[in-house]
Enzyme design. Structure first.
Site, mmCIF file in Angstrom:
data_model
loop_
_atom_site.group_PDB
_atom_site.id
_atom_site.type_symbol
_atom_site.label_atom_id
_atom_site.label_comp_id
_atom_site.label_asym_id
_atom_site.label_seq_id
_atom_site.Cartn_x
_atom_site.Cartn_y
_atom_site.Cartn_z
ATOM 1 N N TYR A 94 -8.119 -15.271 4.737
ATOM 2 C CA TYR A 94 -6.881 -15.718 4.900
ATOM 3 C C TYR A 94 -6.611 -15.893 6.415
ATOM 4 O O TYR A 94 -6.652 -15.002 7.098
ATOM 5 C CB TYR A 94 -5.858 -14.745 4.480
ATOM 6 N N GLU B 166 -12.737 -9.912 -6.040
ATOM 7 C CA GLU B 166 -11.651 -10.803 -5.704
ATOM 8 C C GLU B 166 -11.718 -11.018 -4.094
ATOM 9 O O GLU B 166 -10.797 -10.715 -3.327
ATOM 10 C CB GLU B 166 -10.275 -10.421 -6.032
ATOM 11 N N HIS C 232 0.695 -10.714 -1.417
ATOM 12 C CA HIS C 232 1.345 -10.415 -2.558
ATOM 13 C C HIS C 232 2.649 -11.346 -2.823
ATOM 14 O O HIS C 232 3.603 -11.074 -2.899
ATOM 15 C CB HIS C 232 1.933 -9.027 -2.771
ATOM 16 N N HIS D 235 -8.387 -6.923 2.626
ATOM 17 C CA HIS D 235 -8.258 -6.000 1.278
ATOM 18 C C HIS D 235 -9.642 -5.919 0.583
ATOM 19 O O HIS D 235 -10.762 -6.319 1.158
ATOM 20 C CB HIS D 235 -7.344 -6.805 0.297
ATOM 21 N N ASP E 227 -2.760 -16.426 -8.275
ATOM 22 C CA ASP E 227 -3.085 -15.179 -8.857
ATOM 23 C C ASP E 227 -2.455 -14.779 -9.925
ATOM 24 O O ASP E 227 -1.055 -14.322 -9.790
ATOM 25 C CB ASP E 227 -3.263 -14.080 -7.546
ATOM 26 N N HIS F 228 -10.728 -3.951 -7.935
ATOM 27 C CA HIS F 228 -10.109 -2.774 -8.600
ATOM 28 C C HIS F 228 -10.385 -2.467 -9.927
ATOM 29 O O HIS F 228 -10.698 -3.484 -10.623
ATOM 30 C CB HIS F 228 -8.506 -2.600 -8.116
ATOM 31 N N GLU G 254 -10.718 -14.734 -7.859
ATOM 32 C CA GLU G 254 -10.948 -13.415 -8.404
ATOM 33 C C GLU G 254 -11.250 -13.605 -9.683
ATOM 34 O O GLU G 254 -10.700 -14.282 -10.569
ATOM 35 C CB GLU G 254 -9.438 -12.840 -8.531
ATOM 36 N N ASP H 287 -6.536 -10.443 -14.742
ATOM 37 C CA ASP H 287 -6.011 -10.508 -13.215
ATOM 38 C C ASP H 287 -7.188 -11.613 -12.683
ATOM 39 O O ASP H 287 -7.913 -10.976 -12.269
ATOM 40 C CB ASP H 287 -6.145 -9.325 -12.444
ATOM 41 N N ARG I 9 -8.642 -17.441 -2.232
ATOM 42 C CA ARG I 9 -9.210 -16.083 -2.949
ATOM 43 C C ARG I 9 -9.729 -16.412 -4.246
ATOM 44 O O ARG I 9 -9.327 -17.416 -4.798
ATOM 45 C CB ARG I 9 -8.153 -15.063 -3.106
ATOM 46 N N ASP J 23 24.533 -3.369 -18.179
ATOM 47 C CA ASP J 23 24.031 -3.042 -19.779
ATOM 48 C C ASP J 23 22.708 -3.712 -20.290
ATOM 49 O O ASP J 23 22.097 -3.399 -21.207
ATOM 50 C CB ASP J 23 24.825 -3.727 -20.498
ATOM 51 N N HIS K 7 -3.920 -2.548 -11.901
ATOM 52 C CA HIS K 7 -4.484 -1.528 -10.819
ATOM 53 C C HIS K 7 -4.957 -0.491 -11.743
ATOM 54 O O HIS K 7 -4.213 0.504 -11.626
ATOM 55 C CB HIS K 7 -3.748 -1.433 -9.621
HETATM 56 N N1 GLY Z 1 -2.639 -9.671 -8.649
HETATM 57 C C1 GLY Z 1 -2.880 -8.058 -7.825
HETATM 58 C C2 GLY Z 1 -4.416 -8.095 -7.604
HETATM 59 O O1 GLY Z 1 -5.020 -9.017 -7.465
HETATM 60 O O2 GLY Z 1 -4.894 -6.877 -7.218
HETATM 61 MN MN MN Z 2 -4.918 -10.918 -8.793
HETATM 62 MN MN MN Z 3 -6.704 -7.878 -8.522
#
Ligand code: GLY
Ligand code: MN
Ligand code: MN
Length: 436
Positions: free
Chosen positions: A386, A382, A241, A348, A258, A352, A406, A269, A404, A37, A359
């Site tokens: 790694y 970012e 992730h 990566h 992150d 973005h 960012e 972000d 990272r 529910d 995103h």
């Molecule tokens: N937290 C997802 C990214 O940095 O794109």
């Molecule tokens: Mn991020």
């Molecule tokens: Mn990001």
């Protein structure tokens, strides 16, 4: 706060760009069951929200350019005291037209009856095909109904078109009021990051940091994180992730966080990586410094007229040079670039678009060419390195280090502004904050 006139202006601009003889249909997001529910916290569809500012489920916006009786028609849930007793107050169609500045509003229960009248005489229907099978079927039904009616003459729908490109080009360039909301989302998120840098101690669990972050987001008016917070200690920082956030944070770990909040539907972000015990080790600092140079190079490449890929290239160059210097990559820089061996460490893209979606929408290319940055765009920057714990090509002392950095970067008329600049990024600044 975004005023009604801005939503009206967005709808008008979109209608000007739509194909001649068309109408557009934009449904609100469906509610989704989380467990029996219980529903997931409702989040409005980003396109629908961008054009209405309306946060209720069970709604649809029709844009009918040139319609004499009114070009913007909203369908929404009718008032219902019993339902409202359980689930909260509904706006209702009687109040919706004035409250949202649309021309007409009707109960969603009348949509099947009213839609043929709206579609009549239109040859093209803009909507997001294929996103929701149930909605596809509905639109098909309305379109077929209109074609049946038009058999005696008059135009009828014969084309379905995506609205995405037109609408998403608009969303890509943020207005002053949108930038203001994004600044607020970033400000709250920065506050959360600062809080956990001070709070973190070896021996805690990753989720203890997550709890502090969410506490900070919510108490400043955010209703949710914009995405699942990533709190990765030690080698967990190498999982892009990672979000189980259960592990114990060990002395000597780096912690990669992150996380960003959503504030009035706009996302932040932000990533920072800091030493659990407050001091970077020599190896951690070396890797961190490379990522920092990649970050600086990429940010410097974000300016009006510069191609999107310049930021990517700047980040790759700094990372390749740095890893070659440390002996983590071997061979010439040209060969590393050509064979893309750096992707073992940096797999990566550099960033973005950011906005109502984390995103965010908007293309990165125009045909063959990379898109050029323009004022009002917001991108993340970012870069990261790694070093997988299982990477046997590198000396063990490097293995399991993940970093990272960012930030959220606004393109301005002359260059850029890092919205999240209030959060320490230099290792010495981070150490000072953690020691305070
Ligand atoms: N937290 C997802 C990214 O940095 O794109
Ligand atoms: Mn991020
Ligand atoms: Mn990001």
């Amino acid at each position: 706060m975004i005023e009604n006139h801005e939503y009206r202006q967005r709808r008008r601009l979109l209608m000007e760009r739509m194909a001649p003889g068309s109408l557009a249909l934009l449904p609100a997001a469906p509610e989704r069951v989380r467990s029996r529910d219980i529903h997931h916290a409702y989040r409005q569809d980003s396109d629908f929200y961008y054009l209405t500012g309306f946060t209720e489920a069970g709604a649809l916006l029709a844009l009918v350019p040139g319609r004499e009786k009114g070009e913007t028609v909203l369908f929404c849930q009718p008032r219902d005291p019993k339902k409202e007793q359980w689930e909260g107050v509904l706006l209702g169609p009687e109040a919706a037209a004035a409250a949202l500045g649309v021309d007409e509003a009707h109960p969603i229960t009348e949509i099947d009856e009213r839609m043929p009248g709206l579609i009549e005489g239109r040859e093209r229907i803009h909507y997001r095909m294929g996103a929701d099978a149930g909605f596809d079927e509905k639109v098909m039904g309305w379109a077929c109904g209109a074609r049946e009616k038009a058999r005696l003459g008059g135009p009828a729908p014969k084309q379905f078109l995506l609205l995405d490109e037109l609408l998403h080009e608009m969303r890509l360039i943020k207005s002053d009021s949108e930038i203001h909301l994004m600044e607020e989302a970033v400000r709250i998120s920065v506050e959360g990051h600062r809080r956990i840098m001070r709070y973190c101690r070896p021996g805690m669990r990753e989720y203890e940091l997550e709890a502090e972050l969410l506490h900070s987001f919510l108490r400043h008016g955010s209703r949710a994180a914009a995405y699942g917070s990533i709190i990765g200690a030690g080698a967990n920082a190498c999982i892009l992730h990672y979000d189980s956030n259960q592990a114990e944070i060990a002395d000597g770990d780096l912690v990669l966080v992150d996380a960003g909040c959503e504030y009035r539907h706009y996302a932040a972000d932000i990533t920072r990586t800091f030493p659990a015990n407050g001091r970077f080790s020599a190896e951690q600092r070396e890797i961190y410094r490379i990522v920092l140079r990649a970050h600086a190079g990429a940010v410097a490449a974000v300016s009006p007229g510069a191609p999107w890929d310049a930021a990517q290239e700047a980040s790759v160059k700094a990372i390749v040079d740095g890893l070659l210097d440390l002996g983590l990559l071997t061979g010439s820089a040209d060969k590393v670039m050509e064979e893309e061996t750096y992707k073992d460490f940096y797999m990566h893209r550099v960033g973005h678009w950011l906005g109502i979606d984390v995103h965010d929408v908007g293309s990165y290319r125009n045909g063959e060419n990379w898109r050029l940055f323009a004022p009002g765009m917001v991108t993340t920057i970012e870069p990261g390195i790694y070093i997988s714990p299982g990477n046997e090509n590198v000396d063990p002392r490097w293995r399991g280090i993940g970093v990272r950095i960012e930030d959220d970067v606004l393109v301005t008329g002359t260059g850029n502004r890092i919205l999240s600049d209030g959060l320490p990024r230099e290792p010495e600044e981070i150490e000072a904050l953690m020691a305070a």
